[in-house]
Every structure is written in C-alpha cells, then in structure tokens.
Design an enzyme around this catalytic site. Structure first.
Site, PDB file in Angstrom:
ATOM      1  N   ASP A  45       0.842  -1.198   0.000  1.00 58.95           N
ATOM      2  CA  ASP A  45       0.000   0.000   0.000  1.00 58.95           C
ATOM      3  C   ASP A  45       0.875   1.246   0.000  1.00 58.95           C
ATOM      4  O   ASP A  45       2.066   1.182   0.319  1.00 58.95           O
ATOM      5  CB  ASP A  45      -0.968   0.018   1.188  1.00 58.95           C
ATOM      6  CG  ASP A  45      -0.259   0.104   2.540  1.00 58.95           C
ATOM      7  OD1 ASP A  45       0.805  -0.520   2.696  1.00 58.95           O
ATOM      8  OD2 ASP A  45      -0.765   0.810   3.443  1.00 58.95           O
ATOM      9  N   GLU A  63       0.076  -0.827   5.926  1.00 60.11           N
ATOM     10  CA  GLU A  63       1.161  -0.262   6.737  1.00 60.11           C
ATOM     11  C   GLU A  63       0.969   1.235   6.908  1.00 60.11           C
ATOM     12  O   GLU A  63       1.219   1.786   7.980  1.00 60.11           O
ATOM     13  CB  GLU A  63       2.516  -0.538   6.061  1.00 60.11           C
ATOM     14  CG  GLU A  63       3.720  -0.293   6.975  1.00 60.11           C
ATOM     15  CD  GLU A  63       4.223   1.145   6.986  1.00 60.11           C
ATOM     16  OE1 GLU A  63       5.004   1.482   7.892  1.00 60.11           O
ATOM     17  OE2 GLU A  63       3.841   1.941   6.099  1.00 60.11           O
TER      18      GLU A  63
HETATM   19 ZN    ZN Z   1       6.850   2.167   4.181  1.00 59.95          ZN
END
Ligand code: ZN
Length: 455
Positions: free
Chosen positions: A89, A154
């Site tokens: 992501d 994340e």
């Molecule tokens: Zn990163």
C-alpha cells in the site's frame, strides 16, 4: 558467498526489472481511501502472482481489509529461514498539482524513478523478488529458506497485522526478518538501523463549565480550561529541555561511550540541518549532541492544542473545554505502557480543582534495540559491502516502526532494517522517487544477503 554470475545477471536485467516495477507502481493502492479498495486487491494479487511465478507457495490471507500476502519457499530443513517483510500500500498522492509527472504514471528523470510508492515501499520490497528470481535462474535453488509477508495497510498503522502474526505464528517462524522500508544514512553511505524509538501518544481533554461562559458575568468564579491546559502542558518540561514527569528517565538505557563515539564520527552537518529546517538554533538536552538527541534520547512534544475562541474579532468567553495531543518518543528500555501511566499520574496530581481532566491513549509502541553481535547482523553487513561496494554505518532511527516491535513480541524475532532509499526520496511527499542505482544495489544486496545468511 554469492556467485558472481548472479550479480552479473542482476546487472544485465536491470532495465527489465525497472519495467516490471513500473507495472507495480501504476496500481494506485492507497490504503487510507475506501474508493481504492479494488486497487488494493489488484496490488495484492500482483504480488501474489509474482511470488507464484517464482515457485513460492503463495496465499492471500483475508483480514476484512487489505489482504496479506504470505508465501514461502523452504527447500532446506536444516538451514536458516529469513522472513522478508514489505507493504504494497502507499500514501495518498495529494497535493497532485505539486507532482511534476502524475504519481501513478512512473517516469525516469536524471537517474531517478518518480512515482508514489517508488521508495516507500514498492521499489524497495521489489528488490527481494528480483534477487530471488536471479538466484533461481542461475543457481536453480535458494541458498536458504525464504518466507515473504506483504501487507496492505502499513500506511494506516497495520491494524490487522498483530492478529495475522498471531494466527500464523508457526508458519511465520524464522531466524530473522528483513525489512527494506527506510533509507541509507546518505547517498554515499549505506546503513543498518539497529535501534528505533518507541511512541507514547496521548490526548488530554480538560472539561470546565457546561458551556462557554460570559467572561464578565462569570470571570473570577470558575477554572478556565484553556488556562488549566496551558499550565499543565508547561509543567511537562523543565527549562533545560528535559521531561519533568517523575520517573520518566528511570528505565532509560544510557548510551555507551563507544556508541557516543561512533555517533560522533557519522558525517552530520548541523548547519545544513538548521538551514533545511529553517530554524536559527537547535535546542534540547545540552548533555547530548543533536545526533544523540534525535535518535537515542527520549522526547516529549505537544503536537496540537485547541480550545476557546481564536477566530477574527472578539468573543470574550471562558471556554467550556480545551484539549491537546502529546507525543513522547521513547528509547530502550522505556515501555509505552509505563510511560502512559507516569504521564497520567503526573497530570492527575497536578490538575487543579474545578475541572475534569480526561486522558486518552491514542497509540503506543515500544522502542527496539537489536544486538549487533548477532550472526544475522554480521551477514547483512557483509551483504551490503558486496551489494553497495562499501561498508554500512550503524544508526539508530528517531522514528517508530510498530511492525518491528510486533515481530519481536509476537514471533520473538529481530528485524534487519536495511534501507535502500535515501533521506530525500520524498516518501509521503509529492515527487516521491527512488534512485535507479539504489534499486540495482538493493537487488544485489538482497541476493548477497541470502547467501551470507546461509554460510
Ligand atoms: Zn513504508
């Protein structure tokens, strides 16, 4: 030691690797926007297919949000296992007007690849896939066992990762985790990060009268929440910059003399930093250097403050409430749970009569310090020397990487933090970029690492 043929293969196929990375970067896998849920899935499947083609046993793990890609190729029961972590992501690309070329149409300018995710973390993570590919093409099999874990949230704080690690604890068993999601010390100096600060992040709400009061009619009768808040915040630090919360420094592991010497020898330019930051002077504990203060000393900062009337014109009130967010960066061996407790006790004992004080914990993670004597750290040091052509420096990072703490607490395994990027790659900013030479050196190092871990 890695066979030279593999390094040659990596150099030979550089253009093809870049072309493939372009495909990954074109997927706008922004985890924070629900409208990109479909792109998130496409990015996960892109990684899954790639690992599948490399002969890994690869699966998508559903989490209710972005899926986690989990894959393994473990041909040697008696040899070490390395777990490679990455995230597919990316941060939102806004403000779009500040990009020279569109964020999801990768382009190359003067040796740099520009795109959202180029450095953080698609480009850096992809180096491992290409290293594995080159090894398999030339040698036929990997020198160690490799597991791969790639998540898709994340950038929004990895809310599902603890649960996934816990559920797949035995499948994820490994001797070390390799994470390339950061940067070198500077463009000439590769680095291994062996320490991270932790975080204690709290919100303070002061509640006074039921509603904003006329300061003429009621002034002199009630406690003013903004004034109370300002008083409390002012007491959190001493004039010399140290934190005034009793017990705050009790668990702090002081820097060893050799460590201070080593930090002092890093090429650090204070004037350039002041210039970059636009400040006339750096401040903080006078007993420590700026480098020590920004990486290995604990801090307390008020991140934001609100309350009362601050618009144009006049509104003479005693505000009903006020609030602030406070973050503390922690160092080994402080714990976020204990620091939160100390903060609460301090505030509650200081709080005056006449208001209600509420304290909410927002986020927390414990600091990390990895022993440099470990075999895995030594293997990474040799691999960087092969891949980059010069030895790494050892650094501590001032920020926090919660997944590193999770790997330690849930799986009991240390992480190798090997950033291939640069501090000025513009991660999270417009015109994010990744140096093509760093991409090449990252692949070489990733391949060399697998061989060094095997020996
Ligand atoms: Zn990163």
């Amino acid at each position: 030691m890695i066979p030279q043929d593999i390094l040659h293969k990596i150099d030979e196929h550089h253009c093809r690797y870049v072309e493939q990375l372009f495909g990954f970067l074109r997927i706008p896998s922004v985890s924070t926007y629900p409208q990109h849920a479909h792109d998130i899935r496409i990015a996960a499947e892109w990684v899954l297919d790639h690992l599948d083609l490399l002969g890994f046993e690869a699966n998508l793990i559903e989490t209710g949000g972005p899926p986690v890609v989990l894959a393994k190729r473990c041909p040697h029961p008696a040899k070490p296992t390395i777990l490679i972590y990455g995230h597919y992501d990316v941060q939102p690309a806004e403000p779009l007007a500040e990009w020279t070329t569109p964020p999801f149409e990768p382009g190359i300018r003067e040796g740099f690849l520009y795109a959202r995710g180029a450095s953080d973390d698609k480009g850096q993570f992809f180096t491992y896939l290409k290293a594995i590919e080159a090894i398999l093409k030339v040698a036929g099999e990997l020198p160690v066992n490799v597991k791969v874990l790639v998540e898709g949230e994340e950038e929004i704080g990895s809310p599902q990762l603890a649960h996934v690690l816990d559920r797949y604890r035995s499948e994820l068993r490994a001797d070390a985790v390799a994470i390339s999601d950061g940067s070198q010390f500077d463009s000439q100096t590769p680095a291994i990060t062996y320490g991270l600060r932790g975080l204690a992040y709290l919100q303070l709400d002061i509640e006074g009268p039921r509603f904003d009061l006329h300061s003429g009619s009621f002034g002199g009768l009630v406690a003013n929440p903004v004034q109370v808040l300002a008083d409390l915040l002012a007491r959190l630090k001493n004039p010399d910059g140290t934190v005034a919360i009793p017990g705050f420094y009790d668990d702090v592991l002081n820097l060893e003399p050799w460590e201070r010497e080593e930090m002092a020898s890093l090429p650090f330019n204070e004037a350039a930093l002041r210039e970059y930051l636009g400040v006339v002077e750096l401040v903080g504990e006078s007993s420590h250097t700026p480098m020590e203060r920004k990486t290995a000393r604990p801090t307390l900062d008020v991140n934001g403050i609100w309350g009362g009337f601050s618009g144009e014109g006049a509104k003479t009130i005693i505000p009903a409430r006020a609030g602030a967010k406070v973050s503390m960066r922690l160092v080994p061996n402080q714990s976020s749970a204990r620091v939160n407790e100390l903060f609460k006790v301090f505030i509650q004992t200081m709080a005056p009569r006449g208001v209600k004080v509420h304290i909410k914990e927002l986020q927390g993670s414990d600091p990390v310090l990895v022993s440099r004597d470990q075999r895995t750290v030594q293997a990474a040091t040799r691999a960087i020397r092969i891949g980059f052509g010069n030895a790494p420096v050892f650094i501590r990072e001032g920020g926090s990487i919660p997944v590193v703490t999770l790997f330690k607490t849930v799986l009991g395994v240390d992480s190798l933090l090997l950033g291939w990027g640069r501090p000025d790659d513009g991660a999270h900013s417009p015109n994010e970029r990744f140096c093509l030479e760093d991409f090449r050196r990252g692949i070489r190092t990733a391949a060399a690492l697998l061989y060094e871990l095997a020996s």
